[in-house]
Design a protein around this motif. Sequence first.
Motif, PDB file in Angstrom:
ATOM      1  N   ASP A 197      45.982  29.920  21.431  1.00  0.00           N
ATOM      2  CA  ASP A 197      44.816  29.382  22.135  1.00  0.00           C
ATOM      3  C   ASP A 197      43.635  30.311  21.879  1.00  0.00           C
ATOM      4  OD1 ASP A 197      43.162  27.847  23.705  1.00  0.00           O
ATOM      5  OD2 ASP A 197      43.930  28.618  25.609  1.00  0.00           O
ATOM      6  N   ASN A 198      43.349  30.502  20.605  1.00  0.00           N
ATOM      7  CA  ASN A 198      42.208  31.322  20.192  1.00  0.00           C
ATOM      8  C   ASN A 198      42.261  32.721  20.792  1.00  0.00           C
ATOM      9  OD1 ASN A 198      39.825  31.818  18.778  1.00  0.00           O
ATOM     10  ND2 ASN A 198      38.521  31.090  20.447  1.00  0.00           N
ATOM     11  N   TYR A 199      43.494  33.277  20.875  1.00  0.00           N
ATOM     12  CA  TYR A 199      43.694  34.655  21.326  1.00  0.00           C
ATOM     13  C   TYR A 199      43.115  34.879  22.724  1.00  0.00           C
ATOM     14  CZ  TYR A 199      44.906  34.987  16.438  1.00  0.00           C
ATOM     15  OH  TYR A 199      45.488  34.745  15.212  1.00  0.00           O
ATOM     16  N   LYS A 200      43.417  33.936  23.582  1.00  0.00           N
ATOM     17  CA  LYS A 200      42.951  34.022  24.964  1.00  0.00           C
ATOM     18  C   LYS A 200      43.783  35.048  25.740  1.00  0.00           C
ATOM     19  CE  LYS A 200      42.078  30.171  27.223  1.00  0.00           C
ATOM     20  NZ  LYS A 200      42.411  28.907  27.939  1.00  0.00           N
ATOM     21  N   ILE A 201      43.089  35.834  26.560  1.00  0.00           N
ATOM     22  CA  ILE A 201      43.740  36.764  27.480  1.00  0.00           C
ATOM     23  C   ILE A 201      44.119  35.978  28.729  1.00  0.00           C
ATOM     24  CG2 ILE A 201      43.442  38.848  28.874  1.00  0.00           C
ATOM     25  CD1 ILE A 201      41.246  39.640  26.769  1.00  0.00           C
ATOM     26  N   VAL A 202      45.408  36.011  29.093  1.00  0.00           N
ATOM     27  CA  VAL A 202      45.899  35.237  30.232  1.00  0.00           C
ATOM     28  C   VAL A 202      46.570  36.180  31.216  1.00  0.00           C
ATOM     29  CG1 VAL A 202      47.418  33.373  30.996  1.00  0.00           C
ATOM     30  CG2 VAL A 202      46.262  33.210  28.772  1.00  0.00           C
ATOM     31  N   PHE A 203      46.069  36.207  32.437  1.00  0.00           N
ATOM     32  CA  PHE A 203      46.700  37.002  33.489  1.00  0.00           C
ATOM     33  C   PHE A 203      47.701  36.140  34.248  1.00  0.00           C
ATOM     34  CE2 PHE A 203      44.005  40.445  32.605  1.00  0.00           C
ATOM     35  CZ  PHE A 203      44.435  41.546  33.352  1.00  0.00           C
ATOM     36  N   PHE A 204      48.848  36.743  34.564  1.00  0.00           N
ATOM     37  CA  PHE A 204      49.885  36.092  35.360  1.00  0.00           C
ATOM     38  C   PHE A 204      49.974  36.736  36.736  1.00  0.00           C
ATOM     39  CE2 PHE A 204      50.878  35.443  30.941  1.00  0.00           C
ATOM     40  CZ  PHE A 204      51.291  34.128  30.883  1.00  0.00           C
ATOM     41  N   SER A 205      49.110  37.691  36.999  1.00  0.00           N
ATOM     42  CA  SER A 205      49.040  38.385  38.264  1.00  0.00           C
ATOM     43  C   SER A 205      47.565  38.512  38.633  1.00  0.00           C
ATOM     44  CB  SER A 205      49.707  39.756  38.155  1.00  0.00           C
ATOM     45  OG  SER A 205      49.743  40.411  39.403  1.00  0.00           O
ATOM     46  N   PHE A 206      47.292  39.313  39.619  1.00  0.00           N
ATOM     47  CA  PHE A 206      45.910  39.480  40.055  1.00  0.00           C
ATOM     48  C   PHE A 206      45.119  40.224  38.977  1.00  0.00           C
ATOM     49  CE2 PHE A 206      48.745  39.289  43.717  1.00  0.00           C
ATOM     50  CZ  PHE A 206      48.248  38.140  44.322  1.00  0.00           C
TER      51      PHE A 206
END
Length: 301
Positions: A197-206
């Motif tokens: 996804d275009n090297y998206k940074i995705v957080f799974f926490s706060f």
Amino acid sequence: MPPIDRSRGRNVHIYDANDPATVLGGLILAKGVTNTNFYSMVEMLFIFTGTFFLRDEGNTKIEKDDRPLQPGEYSIVAADPFNVHNEPWLARTISHATGSRTQAFCDAVRSRDRRCVISGTEAVGADAGVWSGFETAHIFPLAYEGHWNTHNYGRWITIPPADPTKGSINSVQNGLFLEATIHQLFDSYAFSVNPDDNYKIVFFSFDPRNLSGKHLDQRFLNDPQRPVDQLLRWHFRQAVLANMRGAGEPIFEHDFPPGSDTVDDILRGPKAAERMEFELFGRLGTQVELFPTAGGDGVSA
């Protein structure tokens, strides 16, 4: 000290439409997660033999589109029975690349990046050899080199270490240069980078730095020595499994106060054997056989 519960604070919950009383997983929703992203995460969590779609608590079908995912309860409506994916999750604690074996790895990653590739913060003391506040991170942890070799992850590496005896796992293509606190979040799978996804940074926490939803910058992506997509994809998949499957995997305490009985705390906690072996490797640099070694890698070449 008890491990941190990843499911605490979830505001997205996943159910089987045929069993609305049982939570199958969930997510702490961060900025940048779209409906399409959510579908792809669900496909990592479950094994489907037929078609499926997601329905919200208002009984509305969720389309695969770029609209932001909303907090709430989501049911999986599947044409055929499906199962939770049993792909292994590799227990991981806060790690640091130290010792003569990883010095060349650290030097190569520092030279390539010279800034935290997630936050963009520059290492202003780099020219003077001052790297305080920054650390080099293995995307695939060095402690699991046996697993790396068993599954031939080295096939993804096109730039071997300057000294081949150090192992392909120490290639610059398996490294990221990060601020120290961001390194801790990366190691605990609190966030990951989705190369699909275009090297998206995705957080799974706060997300204390408001980084979720941003993308790796083009300067980094244009570097011919940058990490290979397969390893970023592996880490992202591990983050999905760790944070979203069932109640989630434990987040291990690493900040033990002086005088703590660290060994006792580890042995009384979850995944004690895996964690003890990981801790021994981190402290002694001794390669041990960490498990699991069975199962596929879940990542296509």
